[in-house]
Each structure stands twice: as structure tokens, then as C-alpha cells.
Design an enzyme around this catalytic site. Structure first.
Site, mmCIF file in Angstrom:
data_model
loop_
_atom_site.group_PDB
_atom_site.id
_atom_site.type_symbol
_atom_site.label_atom_id
_atom_site.label_comp_id
_atom_site.label_asym_id
_atom_site.label_seq_id
_atom_site.Cartn_x
_atom_site.Cartn_y
_atom_site.Cartn_z
ATOM 1 N N HIS A 95 32.413 31.655 24.831
ATOM 2 C CA HIS A 95 33.232 32.870 24.931
ATOM 3 C C HIS A 95 34.490 32.750 24.070
ATOM 4 C CE1 HIS A 95 35.270 36.319 26.848
ATOM 5 N NE2 HIS A 95 36.354 35.552 26.781
ATOM 6 N N GLU A 96 35.179 31.613 24.151
ATOM 7 C CA GLU A 96 36.393 31.440 23.359
ATOM 8 C C GLU A 96 36.083 31.417 21.861
ATOM 9 O OE1 GLU A 96 39.052 31.993 24.753
ATOM 10 O OE2 GLU A 96 38.351 31.782 26.814
ATOM 11 N N HIS A 150 35.949 34.810 20.398
ATOM 12 C CA HIS A 150 37.235 35.322 19.909
ATOM 13 C C HIS A 150 37.526 34.820 18.491
ATOM 14 C CE1 HIS A 150 38.272 37.243 23.599
ATOM 15 N NE2 HIS A 150 38.376 36.128 24.301
#
Length: 251
Positions: free
Chosen positions: A118-119, A122
Site C-alpha cells: 500500500h505504501e 503511494h
């Protein structure tokens, strides 16, 4: 300044009209959203703790998952680092770092893989100049100071309005609350899109599959719901202050 005493002080100045009833309704809505937010966050922690105990066959740590995802997406200028705390994972576009918490960085679990991916989602957004991420980054400093000063400005504005009928300072304060609400709303597509990118890579790269992919998806969905609750809370607070000022105008 404590929030509840401030609300009590502000509410005391409301007239006994339909505006008062509306403000009471909004205040109760804010409390309800706060309770829901607490329950959602508690559920997130429970889900994360559960899937932190589920190891996946690939045997990669959260840090290794992040590094692999970055390489697969041809991103070579982002560093994966370690930060203290629990659920403190984040991507910093200013320093181009994927920061993973204690429970993610060295863990070989489904939860760690989901959070790390998920990170990195980004980081991919940043590399591809994803519009909502750029807007959120621009709003960060403005939102930070607005959230710190808004309630004080509104309180001072209400006192000024009672003395002089001048509403300008009140609406400046409402504008500050509005910036915070805008930040929360803009955050939603940023977070949901990062989770979508994470799951797409986790499954296409066969890092996770089957039941484990479903577990990772569940963890990311609960994480996203915390941002949804935050956005609803910010919007409710904005409406509350608008009703509050309109009500005092009629005094």
C-alpha cells in the site's frame, strides 16, 4: 483547548430556534461518527493483529516486499526505511521514502505485505504524478495550521459578532475548517487508489494469492474505512459551524 468545553461554550450562545435543533442534531452526528471511528479503528487493529500472525509462502519481509514492488514498477529513487510505532507506516513524497513500522518492516506476514505494498502504491502515485496525491501534498501545510487555529478563530469571531454584528472572522474560521474537510475528502481517492495498486501488484506478481490475497484485501479495506470516517467527521464539523454561525446571526 479542550474540544468539548469549547463546544459547550459555543452552543450556549445558540438561540432557541430551528437552528438550535439543527446544531444539536449535527453535534449528535459528530459524536456518533466519533464512536463509529473508534469502532472501525479497533476493528482495523484486530484484523491487522490477526493477519500479522499469518505467514505467506514467499517468506519476504515487509521491507523486501516494498523493495520488490518498487523495482517491478521501475522506481529506483525511493528508499525503504524503518520507523518506530504501530500503524505508523507512510510514504513521504518530500524525502521519497517508504517508512515501515516495527510490525511491518521485518515481518513475513500477510498484513505486512499488504501494508508495505500500500505504501509503495503511494510511491507509484508520486512517480506518475497522480493528481489527488499532488493536491493533498499541497494542502498539508495549510490544513495543519488551519486545524490548529480554526476553533479559536471561530470562538473569537462569535464574540465579535455578538458585540459588533461583524461575521467576517467567523467565516474565516469556517473557511479553515473547510480546508481541513477538503484535505480529508481529497485523501480518500489517494488511499483507495494506493490500496488498489497494492492488490493489483500483489496478485499479478503472485506475492499473494487465494485466501491470503483475500486477507490482505480485507486488511486494506478496514484501513481505508478509517479515512472515510475521518472525512465524514470533518464534513459534519463544517456543517455544525455553519449552522452555529447562522443561528447566532438571528440573535
Amino acid at each position: 483547548m479542550a474540544i468539548q468545553p469549547l463546544f459547550a461554550l459555543l452552543y450556549a450562545g445558540l438561540p432557541t430556534t430551528g437552528y438550535s435543533a439543527s446544531a444539536t442534531g449535527m453535534w449528535l452526528l459528530i459524536i456518533l461518527i466519533g464512536i463509529i471511528g473508534h469502532l472501525v479503528h479497533a476493528r482495523l487493529e484486530k484484523v491487522f493483529a490477526k493477519y500479522s500472525k499469518v505467514e505467506f509462502p514467499g517468506g519476504l519481509t515487509g521491507a523486501e516486499v516494498a523493495e520488490k514492488m518498487l523495482r517491478d514498477n521501475r522506481i529506483h529513487d525511493v528508499t525503504v526505511t524503518h520507523v518506530k510505532g504501530q500503524l505508523t507506516d507512510h510514504y513521504n513524497p518530500a524525502t521519497k521514502t517508504v517508512n515501515l513500522s516495527d510490525a511491518v518492516y521485518s515481518s513475513r506476514s500477510v498484513a505486512a505485505a499488504a501494508v508495505a505494498a500500500h505504501e509503495c502504491g503511494h510511491a507509484i502515485q508520486h512517480a506518475q504524478e497522480y493528481g489527488p496525491l499532488k493536491l493533498r501534498s499541497q494542502l498539508v501545510p495549510v490544513s495543519y495550521y488551519s486545524s490548529k487555529l480554526a476553533m479559536g478563530v471561530i470562538l473569537a469571531g462569535l464574540l465579535l459578532m455578538v458585540a459588533t454584528d461583524n461575521e467576517l472572522l467567523c467565516w474565516i474560521g469556517v473557511g479553515m475548517v473547510g480546508v481541513s474537510a477538503l484535505f480529508s475528502v481529497v485523501t480518500l481517492p489517494v488511499e483507495y487508489n494506493a490500496s488498489e495498486r497494492a492488490m493489483t501488484w500483489l496478485t499479478s506478481s503472485r506475492t499473494l494469492s487465494g485466501v491470503q490475497a483475500d486477507q490482505a484485501r480485507e486488511a486494506l479495506r478496514w484501513a481505508a474505512r478509517t479515512y472515510l470516517v475521518a472525512a465524514l467527521s470533518a464534513i459534519a464539523a463544517l456543517l455544525y459551524y455553519v449552522i452555529l454561525i447562522l443561528g447566532n446571526r438571528r440573535n
